[in-house]
Design a protein around this motif. Sequence first.
Motif, mmCIF file in Angstrom:
data_model
loop_
_atom_site.group_PDB
_atom_site.id
_atom_site.type_symbol
_atom_site.label_atom_id
_atom_site.label_comp_id
_atom_site.label_asym_id
_atom_site.label_seq_id
_atom_site.Cartn_x
_atom_site.Cartn_y
_atom_site.Cartn_z
ATOM 1 N N TYR A 114 88.028 13.156 82.221
ATOM 2 C CA TYR A 114 88.739 13.547 82.969
ATOM 3 C C TYR A 114 90.107 14.496 82.433
ATOM 4 O O TYR A 114 89.774 15.417 81.243
ATOM 5 N N ASN A 115 91.001 15.034 82.778
ATOM 6 C CA ASN A 115 91.854 16.128 82.848
ATOM 7 C C ASN A 115 92.818 15.613 82.565
ATOM 8 O O ASN A 115 93.280 14.083 81.913
ATOM 9 N N LEU A 116 93.673 16.014 82.178
ATOM 10 C CA LEU A 116 95.025 15.329 81.332
ATOM 11 C C LEU A 116 95.850 14.662 82.447
ATOM 12 O O LEU A 116 96.451 13.699 81.451
ATOM 13 N N PHE A 117 95.614 14.906 84.239
ATOM 14 C CA PHE A 117 96.201 13.559 84.378
ATOM 15 C C PHE A 117 95.871 12.365 84.651
ATOM 16 O O PHE A 117 95.805 11.284 85.457
ATOM 17 N N HIS A 118 94.233 12.483 83.662
ATOM 18 C CA HIS A 118 93.255 11.060 83.516
ATOM 19 C C HIS A 118 92.285 11.226 85.527
ATOM 20 O O HIS A 118 93.163 9.808 85.527
ATOM 21 N N ILE A 119 92.445 12.213 86.153
ATOM 22 C CA ILE A 119 91.949 12.123 87.142
ATOM 23 C C ILE A 119 90.436 12.759 87.011
ATOM 24 O O ILE A 119 90.486 13.439 85.922
ATOM 25 N N PRO A 120 89.605 11.920 87.663
ATOM 26 C CA PRO A 120 88.596 12.411 86.903
ATOM 27 C C PRO A 120 87.233 13.947 87.627
ATOM 28 O O PRO A 120 88.116 14.188 88.204
ATOM 29 N N LYS A 121 87.326 14.499 86.179
ATOM 30 C CA LYS A 121 86.499 15.635 86.424
ATOM 31 C C LYS A 121 85.389 16.228 86.841
ATOM 32 O O LYS A 121 84.997 16.961 87.357
ATOM 33 N N GLU A 122 84.691 15.082 87.489
ATOM 34 C CA GLU A 122 83.513 15.088 87.124
ATOM 35 C C GLU A 122 83.224 14.018 88.834
ATOM 36 O O GLU A 122 84.000 13.242 88.602
ATOM 37 N N ALA A 123 82.144 13.806 89.914
ATOM 38 C CA ALA A 123 81.957 13.406 91.094
ATOM 39 C C ALA A 123 81.148 11.657 90.628
ATOM 40 O O ALA A 123 81.150 11.625 89.175
ATOM 41 N N TYR A 124 81.747 10.406 91.095
ATOM 42 C CA TYR A 124 81.640 9.583 90.576
ATOM 43 C C TYR A 124 81.733 8.712 92.037
ATOM 44 O O TYR A 124 81.618 9.161 92.162
ATOM 45 N N GLY A 125 80.862 7.416 92.243
ATOM 46 C CA GLY A 125 80.061 6.288 93.337
ATOM 47 C C GLY A 125 80.843 5.366 92.562
ATOM 48 O O GLY A 125 80.358 4.669 91.256
#
Length: 141
Positions: free
Chosen positions: A97-108
């Motif tokens: 995750y980045n600093l804003f807890h948004i995933p940096k890697e793809a997921y499904g």
Amino acid sequence: MKTILIAIVSLALWATPAYTQGALTVNVTGFKNEKGQCTIWLFNSADGFPSNHKKALRYVEAPINGLSSLVVFNQLPTGHYALAVVYDQNGNHQLNYNLFHIPKEAYGISNDACGGLDGPPTFEQDVDSDCSSDQLGSVAG
């Protein structure tokens, strides 16, 4: 926007005198390259879903070949299942995750379940298959 991962889930079932078992085939496509690995977590309950792989019924790390990854889960008892898929690009065995807890890697997530501002989708929103008959489903993130 991160790469969308799509998987076709097919169930092939066979019966034995004592119990029914099935196989779940997951084909994940949409990778931009073969770097990293595809991580698939198979859950049969809400406990730990979708991010705690230690509570998953099965946890598989599969190579990416030809921009796709194929995994077969064998000997599954009849039941309801949900999938979480992570494109682990750096091989650290987790979703970053980045600093804003948004995933940096793809997921499904199977069944095209989407979370919201209050968090990830629930197991009930995501349940993809009842392993009592042949069915098709999808994973998208």
